[in-house]
Design a protein around this motif. Structure first.
Motif, mmCIF file in Angstrom:
data_model
loop_
_atom_site.group_PDB
_atom_site.id
_atom_site.type_symbol
_atom_site.label_atom_id
_atom_site.label_comp_id
_atom_site.label_asym_id
_atom_site.label_seq_id
_atom_site.Cartn_x
_atom_site.Cartn_y
_atom_site.Cartn_z
ATOM 1 N N THR A 105 -2.622 -12.401 3.406
ATOM 2 C CA THR A 105 -3.044 -11.046 3.099
ATOM 3 C C THR A 105 -2.412 -10.062 4.071
ATOM 4 O OG1 THR A 105 -5.165 -11.731 2.167
ATOM 5 C CG2 THR A 105 -5.016 -9.478 2.986
ATOM 6 N N ALA A 121 -2.840 -6.328 5.327
ATOM 7 C CA ALA A 121 -3.918 -5.339 5.275
ATOM 8 C C ALA A 121 -3.589 -4.030 5.988
ATOM 9 C CB ALA A 121 -5.196 -5.932 5.860
ATOM 10 N N ASN A 142 -7.750 -9.910 -6.866
ATOM 11 C CA ASN A 142 -6.985 -10.681 -5.885
ATOM 12 C C ASN A 142 -5.572 -10.138 -5.678
ATOM 13 O OD1 ASN A 142 -5.857 -11.411 -8.335
ATOM 14 N ND2 ASN A 142 -5.524 -13.548 -7.743
ATOM 15 N N GLN A 163 -2.433 -8.349 -4.169
ATOM 16 C CA GLN A 163 -1.887 -7.794 -2.932
ATOM 17 C C GLN A 163 -1.109 -6.542 -3.310
ATOM 18 O OE1 GLN A 163 -1.756 -8.699 0.713
ATOM 19 N NE2 GLN A 163 -1.164 -6.549 0.463
ATOM 20 N N GLN A 181 -6.764 -6.209 0.363
ATOM 21 C CA GLN A 181 -5.378 -6.672 0.246
ATOM 22 C C GLN A 181 -4.457 -5.522 -0.142
ATOM 23 O OE1 GLN A 181 -8.143 -8.043 -1.603
ATOM 24 N NE2 GLN A 181 -7.433 -10.010 -2.344
#
Length: 286
Positions: A2, A4, A92, A94, A120
């Motif tokens: 991930t 961030a 989910n 990114q 994400q």
């Protein structure tokens, strides 16, 4: 993995074909609102979607109380979630946001996604220029988005309204940091808002000071040292700018520096200065 806060151009190239990765072009020009979309159509990172600052990353300028909420107020949370679904963001996904202005608009999308609980999301460090410098291609092909299933979650960030900022002038419990250029902070050369100056007691940290000469973010260590010299505690800091956009760049820099927890004042100077009963200061930073 991930991402961030930031993602490098090299890492984006390595993950560009990942099924759960979605790239969003956030280019914009405050003096020409259609310039970003025109630039996107002329050439963008392959498979990137486009998010317009005025249409997706901002909400109505006038609130239900009839008061002006600033030039780029926050959108309604569900409206923003729906807009993200339209461009294909899933729970989910990114997300990688980029622009060609040092991250000043991409950071707004980064903050908004965190606002609705999506962790994400990262800004492309160095933007489109970094992508092209390492050999990344651009295309005029328009991707076809499959509607996503993003759901609103508990916010990962906090905001404060004008009343809270006004109360703080007396209490001095929090440190306000203005992300505008120093001349606008001083009340000089104001071109965006009717009144020049700054919120009394605010300090000044031009968002571009977060960047190195090549347009990428400074190292976490450098940012930490610079921000620690300006504020005592990010947990008691308020970030603002002209309209709540470049303040998000300072919030991103704080996260990169490992100094999370500062609040965003979304209305910022454009909202603050629209009410003549609110105090105004001018001149250099004390």
């Amino acid at each position: 993995m991930t991402y961030a806060t930031l993602i490098s151009a090299a890492d984006l190239a390595a993950h560009a074909s990942d099924d759960n990765l979605l790239i969003v072009d956030c280019r914009h020009d405050l003096t020409n609102p259609e310039a970003g979309l025109d630039a996107y159509r002329a050439g963008h990172i392959p498979n990137a979607r486009f998010a317009h600052l005025d249409q997706i990353l901002s909400g109505a300028k006038t609130g239900s109380d009839g008061k002006f909420k600033g030039r780029h107020p926050l959108p309604e949370r569900q409206d923003f979630v729906d807009a993200m679904r339209v461009i294909g963001v899933n729970a989910n996904t990114q997300v990688v946001a980029y622009d060609a202005q040092g991250g000043m608009y991409a950071a707004r999308l980064w903050w908004l996604l965190r606002w609705v609980g999506h962790v994400q999301v990262a800004v492309l460090d160095g933007g489109l220029q970094a992508w092209q410098a390492q050999g990344g291609a651009v295309t005029t092909e328009m991707p076809v988005a499959t509607r996503g299933d993003l759901q609103e979650q508990s916010s990962l960030v906090t905001a404060i309204d004008a009343e809270g900022v006004l109360d703080n002038i007396t209490s001095k419990a929090m440190t306000v940091v203005d992300a505008r250029a120093a001349d606008r902070y001083r009340g000089e050369n104001e071109t965006m808002d009717a009144v020049g100056g700054h919120i009394p007691g605010a300090k000044n940290r031009f968002f571009k000071d977060n960047l190195a000469a090549d347009g990428s973010f400074k190292s976490p260590e450098t940012l930490r040292a610079e921000w620690n010299a300006l504020i005592d505690n990010p947990q008691t800091a308020i970030m603002q700018c002209g309209s709540g956009v470049t303040a998000c760049h300072n919030l991103l820099a704080l996260e990169v520096a490992g100094l999370p927890g500062a609040k965003l004042y979304p209305g910022s100077w454009s909202e603050w200065s629209s009410d003549s009963t609110r105090p105004v200061a001018s001149g250099p930073q004390p």
